[in-house]
Scaffold this motif. Structure first.
Motif, PDB file in Angstrom:
ATOM      1  N   PRO A  52       1.220  -1.505  -0.345  1.00  0.00           N
ATOM      2  CA  PRO A  52       0.252   0.253   0.137  1.00  0.00           C
ATOM      3  C   PRO A  52       0.515   1.368  -0.225  1.00  0.00           C
ATOM      4  CG  PRO A  52      -0.083  -0.733   2.449  1.00  0.00           C
ATOM      5  CD  PRO A  52       0.606  -2.287   1.191  1.00  0.00           C
ATOM      6  N   CYS A  53       1.887   1.447   0.659  1.00  0.00           N
ATOM      7  CA  CYS A  53       2.634   2.375   0.635  1.00  0.00           C
ATOM      8  C   CYS A  53       3.274   2.492  -0.883  1.00  0.00           C
ATOM      9  CB  CYS A  53       3.885   2.534   1.470  1.00  0.00           C
ATOM     10  SG  CYS A  53       3.088   2.077   3.101  1.00  0.00           S
ATOM     11  N   GLY A  54       3.471   2.014  -1.707  1.00  0.00           N
ATOM     12  CA  GLY A  54       3.364   2.296  -3.054  1.00  0.00           C
ATOM     13  C   GLY A  54       2.361   2.455  -3.963  1.00  0.00           C
ATOM     14  N   ALA A  55       1.183   1.671  -3.149  1.00  0.00           N
ATOM     15  CA  ALA A  55       0.147   2.637  -4.215  1.00  0.00           C
ATOM     16  C   ALA A  55      -0.818   3.631  -5.041  1.00  0.00           C
ATOM     17  CB  ALA A  55      -0.754   0.935  -3.811  1.00  0.00           C
ATOM     18  N   VAL A 104       7.639  11.647   4.631  1.00  0.00           N
ATOM     19  CA  VAL A 104       6.670  12.051   4.025  1.00  0.00           C
ATOM     20  C   VAL A 104       6.059  11.407   3.434  1.00  0.00           C
ATOM     21  CG1 VAL A 104       4.256  13.464   3.870  1.00  0.00           C
ATOM     22  CG2 VAL A 104       6.397  14.456   5.823  1.00  0.00           C
ATOM     23  N   TYR A 105       6.111  11.177   2.102  1.00  0.00           N
ATOM     24  CA  TYR A 105       5.529  11.293   0.823  1.00  0.00           C
ATOM     25  C   TYR A 105       6.184   8.901   1.347  1.00  0.00           C
ATOM     26  CZ  TYR A 105       5.238  15.672  -1.210  1.00  0.00           C
ATOM     27  OH  TYR A 105       4.209  16.910  -0.983  1.00  0.00           O
ATOM     28  N   ARG A 106       6.592   8.949   1.129  1.00  0.00           N
ATOM     29  CA  ARG A 106       7.651   7.180   1.737  1.00  0.00           C
ATOM     30  C   ARG A 106       6.222   6.663   2.070  1.00  0.00           C
ATOM     31  NH1 ARG A 106      12.096   7.907   3.785  1.00  0.00           N
ATOM     32  NH2 ARG A 106      12.991   8.740   2.542  1.00  0.00           N
ATOM     33  N   GLY A 107       5.556   7.285   3.307  1.00  0.00           N
ATOM     34  CA  GLY A 107       4.652   6.439   4.202  1.00  0.00           C
ATOM     35  C   GLY A 107       5.257   5.582   5.479  1.00  0.00           C
ATOM     36  N   THR A 108       4.370   5.000   6.147  1.00  0.00           N
ATOM     37  CA  THR A 108       4.881   4.333   7.785  1.00  0.00           C
ATOM     38  C   THR A 108       3.919   3.494   7.524  1.00  0.00           C
ATOM     39  OG1 THR A 108       5.593   6.053   8.844  1.00  0.00           O
ATOM     40  CG2 THR A 108       4.864   4.184   9.836  1.00  0.00           C
ATOM     41  N   ALA A 109       4.556   2.230   6.858  1.00  0.00           N
ATOM     42  CA  ALA A 109       3.769   0.500   6.765  1.00  0.00           C
ATOM     43  C   ALA A 109       3.127   0.389   8.224  1.00  0.00           C
ATOM     44  CB  ALA A 109       4.702  -0.490   6.070  1.00  0.00           C
ATOM     45  N   ALA A 110       1.844   0.431   8.068  1.00  0.00           N
ATOM     46  CA  ALA A 110       1.204  -0.762   9.283  1.00  0.00           C
ATOM     47  C   ALA A 110       1.706  -1.729   9.406  1.00  0.00           C
ATOM     48  CB  ALA A 110      -0.038  -0.432   8.910  1.00  0.00           C
ATOM     49  N   VAL A 111       2.035  -2.669  10.589  1.00  0.00           N
ATOM     50  CA  VAL A 111       2.827  -3.912  11.251  1.00  0.00           C
ATOM     51  C   VAL A 111       1.411  -4.624  11.333  1.00  0.00           C
ATOM     52  CG1 VAL A 111       3.970  -4.784  13.535  1.00  0.00           C
ATOM     53  CG2 VAL A 111       3.958  -2.132  12.735  1.00  0.00           C
ATOM     54  N   THR A 112       1.308  -5.802  10.911  1.00  0.00           N
ATOM     55  CA  THR A 112       0.850  -6.710  10.218  1.00  0.00           C
ATOM     56  C   THR A 112       1.939  -8.106   9.913  1.00  0.00           C
ATOM     57  OG1 THR A 112       0.465  -6.780   7.914  1.00  0.00           O
ATOM     58  CG2 THR A 112      -0.527  -5.631   8.930  1.00  0.00           C
ATOM     59  N   TYR A 113       1.135  -9.373  10.895  1.00  0.00           N
ATOM     60  CA  TYR A 113       1.959 -10.743  10.980  1.00  0.00           C
ATOM     61  C   TYR A 113       1.505 -11.352   9.639  1.00  0.00           C
ATOM     62  CZ  TYR A 113       2.140  -9.161  15.537  1.00  0.00           C
ATOM     63  OH  TYR A 113       2.817  -7.659  16.321  1.00  0.00           O
ATOM     64  N   ASP A 114       1.074 -10.911   8.261  1.00  0.00           N
ATOM     65  CA  ASP A 114       0.616 -12.262   7.347  1.00  0.00           C
ATOM     66  C   ASP A 114       0.409 -10.776   6.531  1.00  0.00           C
ATOM     67  OD1 ASP A 114      -0.107 -13.426   5.442  1.00  0.00           O
ATOM     68  OD2 ASP A 114      -1.332 -14.749   6.738  1.00  0.00           O
ATOM     69  N   THR A 115       1.444 -10.355   5.640  1.00  0.00           N
ATOM     70  CA  THR A 115       0.816  -9.113   4.092  1.00  0.00           C
ATOM     71  C   THR A 115       0.215 -10.125   3.154  1.00  0.00           C
ATOM     72  OG1 THR A 115       3.319 -10.107   3.208  1.00  0.00           O
ATOM     73  CG2 THR A 115       2.985  -8.401   4.290  1.00  0.00           C
ATOM     74  N   ASP A 116      -0.269 -11.160   3.116  1.00  0.00           N
ATOM     75  CA  ASP A 116      -1.858 -11.673   1.445  1.00  0.00           C
ATOM     76  C   ASP A 116      -2.817 -11.878   2.500  1.00  0.00           C
ATOM     77  OD1 ASP A 116       0.665 -12.475  -0.256  1.00  0.00           O
ATOM     78  OD2 ASP A 116       0.617 -14.163   0.638  1.00  0.00           O
ATOM     79  N   ARG A 117      -2.897 -10.711   4.050  1.00  0.00           N
ATOM     80  CA  ARG A 117      -4.451 -11.146   4.639  1.00  0.00           C
ATOM     81  C   ARG A 117      -5.155  -9.466   4.745  1.00  0.00           C
ATOM     82  NH1 ARG A 117      -5.791 -15.816   7.127  1.00  0.00           N
ATOM     83  NH2 ARG A 117      -8.381 -13.693   7.232  1.00  0.00           N
ATOM     84  N   SER A 128      -0.098   4.570   6.678  1.00  0.00           N
ATOM     85  CA  SER A 128       0.173   6.107   7.136  1.00  0.00           C
ATOM     86  C   SER A 128       0.948   6.581   6.566  1.00  0.00           C
ATOM     87  CB  SER A 128      -0.577   6.190   8.813  1.00  0.00           C
ATOM     88  OG  SER A 128       0.642   5.733   9.615  1.00  0.00           O
ATOM     89  N   TRP A 129       0.611   8.285   5.917  1.00  0.00           N
ATOM     90  CA  TRP A 129       0.684   9.319   5.715  1.00  0.00           C
ATOM     91  C   TRP A 129       0.405  10.170   6.282  1.00  0.00           C
ATOM     92  CZ3 TRP A 129      -0.903   6.165   2.865  1.00  0.00           C
ATOM     93  CH2 TRP A 129       0.020   5.263   1.893  1.00  0.00           C
ATOM     94  N   LYS A 130       1.992  11.637   7.209  1.00  0.00           N
ATOM     95  CA  LYS A 130       1.575  12.828   7.837  1.00  0.00           C
ATOM     96  C   LYS A 130       2.239  13.790   7.150  1.00  0.00           C
ATOM     97  CE  LYS A 130      -0.184  13.974  12.664  1.00  0.00           C
ATOM     98  NZ  LYS A 130       0.019  14.742  13.938  1.00  0.00           N
ATOM     99  N   ALA A 131       1.057  15.645   7.655  1.00  0.00           N
ATOM    100  CA  ALA A 131       1.539  16.228   6.667  1.00  0.00           C
ATOM    101  C   ALA A 131       1.625  17.196   7.700  1.00  0.00           C
ATOM    102  CB  ALA A 131       1.943  16.475   5.638  1.00  0.00           C
ATOM    103  N   ASP A 132       2.582  18.170   8.479  1.00  0.00           N
ATOM    104  CA  ASP A 132       2.071  19.145   9.175  1.00  0.00           C
ATOM    105  C   ASP A 132       2.550  20.386   9.286  1.00  0.00           C
ATOM    106  OD1 ASP A 132       0.530  17.581  11.583  1.00  0.00           O
ATOM    107  OD2 ASP A 132       2.521  17.461  12.036  1.00  0.00           O
ATOM    108  N   ALA A 133       1.309  21.361   8.812  1.00  0.00           N
ATOM    109  CA  ALA A 133       2.304  22.822   8.548  1.00  0.00           C
ATOM    110  C   ALA A 133       1.953  24.131   9.198  1.00  0.00           C
ATOM    111  CB  ALA A 133       1.334  23.181   6.932  1.00  0.00           C
ATOM    112  N   ALA A 134       2.025  24.757   9.179  1.00  0.00           N
ATOM    113  CA  ALA A 134       1.479  26.400   9.316  1.00  0.00           C
ATOM    114  C   ALA A 134      -0.020  26.313   9.895  1.00  0.00           C
ATOM    115  CB  ALA A 134       2.197  26.963   9.944  1.00  0.00           C
ATOM    116  N   HIS A 135      -0.833  26.529   8.687  1.00  0.00           N
ATOM    117  CA  HIS A 135      -2.853  26.899   8.506  1.00  0.00           C
ATOM    118  C   HIS A 135      -2.993  25.175   8.479  1.00  0.00           C
ATOM    119  CE1 HIS A 135      -1.043  24.668   4.748  1.00  0.00           C
ATOM    120  NE2 HIS A 135      -2.059  24.390   4.641  1.00  0.00           N
ATOM    121  N   ALA A 136      -2.085  24.118   8.912  1.00  0.00           N
ATOM    122  CA  ALA A 136      -3.384  22.821   9.280  1.00  0.00           C
ATOM    123  C   ALA A 136      -2.365  21.598   8.841  1.00  0.00           C
ATOM    124  CB  ALA A 136      -4.395  22.913   8.158  1.00  0.00           C
ATOM    125  N   SER A 137      -2.578  20.712   9.331  1.00  0.00           N
ATOM    126  CA  SER A 137      -2.034  19.433   9.489  1.00  0.00           C
ATOM    127  C   SER A 137      -3.141  18.294   8.857  1.00  0.00           C
ATOM    128  CB  SER A 137      -1.728  18.693  10.592  1.00  0.00           C
ATOM    129  OG  SER A 137      -2.807  18.727  11.483  1.00  0.00           O
TER     130      SER A 137
END
Length: 274
Positions: free
Chosen positions: A55-58, A82-95, A100-109
């Motif tokens: 999903p991070c590359g999707a 930021v664009y690389r994203g953070t993969a969720a921890v799972t125990y079976d990537t076929d299941r 997730s991605w997050k970006a904070d800025a002065a006006h909004a996150s």
């Protein structure tokens, strides 16, 4: 003569051993999802999908720039992180997989999360698709989508009352302007403009719905969470998009967030058709 009598018996024994070792195993690795007690031709059909994409590359970079506008204000190295994203921890990537991605800025996150689940039924009488439909239905029930408000009845609204019949006077509406009053039947905490209420969606997978929740915690700024959930065969995908302005007086735009979340969900659905 004794030697000739022995050979056929040995052949039978070898055939039995080979058949016992290979039964239930397939060259495509499908044995991992075999249902308990499953016999050839007796179990419900398996799901269409046997693996999941990463999903991070999707999500392409252009889409991430649109969804995470604050990232453009960061130094190049931090943008890449930021664009690389953070993969969720799972125990079976076929299941199950997620990112997730997050970006904070002065006006909004802004925060984006994707969850992809491949449902497998271990009941030989229930197909993977049927089990996925049950899981999806529970997610939709949990969202508590409001019933469509004031369904239009053209026959009633456009009919002309008989001559002499008193005309009913419509009460004057005292509702607040659009976007400040929750729709009838909406869960607590939701405030969306008319026509953008949480609802079922068409043209996205086999079934889909959208949820839109506006919340405020104490004196902090309001943040809006738009979720798009869809099912395609035995896979369920959740796209969660959150925006929180820096100012407590600002309200995240529901229309913009919904459009972006739906566009991303459509792209993810199309990947399953590749």
């Amino acid at each position: 003569m004794q030697r000739k009598a022995y050979v056929p018996g040995l052949a039978v024994l070898l055939a039995t051993l080979v058949g016992g070792c290979t039964a239930g195993s397939g060259g495509d690795g499908s044995a991992a999802d075999t249902k308990p007690g499953e016999a050839a031709g007796s179990a419900a059909a398996p799901g269409k999908y046997r693996t999941l994409y990463e999903p991070c590359g999707a999500v392409d970079r252009a889409t991430l720039r649109s969804l995470l506008p604050g990232a453009a204000e960061l130094p190049e190295e931090q943008q890449a992180q930021v664009y690389r994203g953070t993969a969720a921890v799972t125990y079976d990537t076929d299941r199950r997989v997620g990112c997730s991605w997050k970006a904070d800025a002065a006006h909004a996150s802004h925060h984006l999360r994707i969850d992809v689940e491949r449902v497998v039924s271990y009941d030989p009488a229930v197909s993977d698709d049927d089990r996925a439909q049950e899981v999806y239905a529970r997610k939709q029930d949990a969202a508590q989508l409001p019933a469509p408000a004031n369904p239009r009845d053209d026959t009633v609204q456009e009919s002309t009352p008989p001559s002499g019949t008193p005309t009913a006077t419509s009460p004057t509406s005292t509702a607040s302007p659009t976007g400040t009053t929750p729709p009838v039947g909406a869960p607590s905490g939701t405030t969306t403009p008319a026509g953008l209420e949480p609802r079922e969606l068409g043209g996205l997978g086999d079934a889909a719905f959208l949820d839109d929740v506006l919340t405020r915690a104490g004196s902090t700024a309001q943040h809006r969470t738009v979720s798009v959930v869809f099912r395609t065969s035995n896979v369920i995908v959740t796209v969660e998009y959150i925006a929180q302005p820096a100012r407590t007086t600002e309200v995240p735009d529901s229309k913009e967030l919904q459009e972006k979340a739906q566009a991303l969900a459509q792209k993810l659905a199309e990947r399953f058709n590749d």
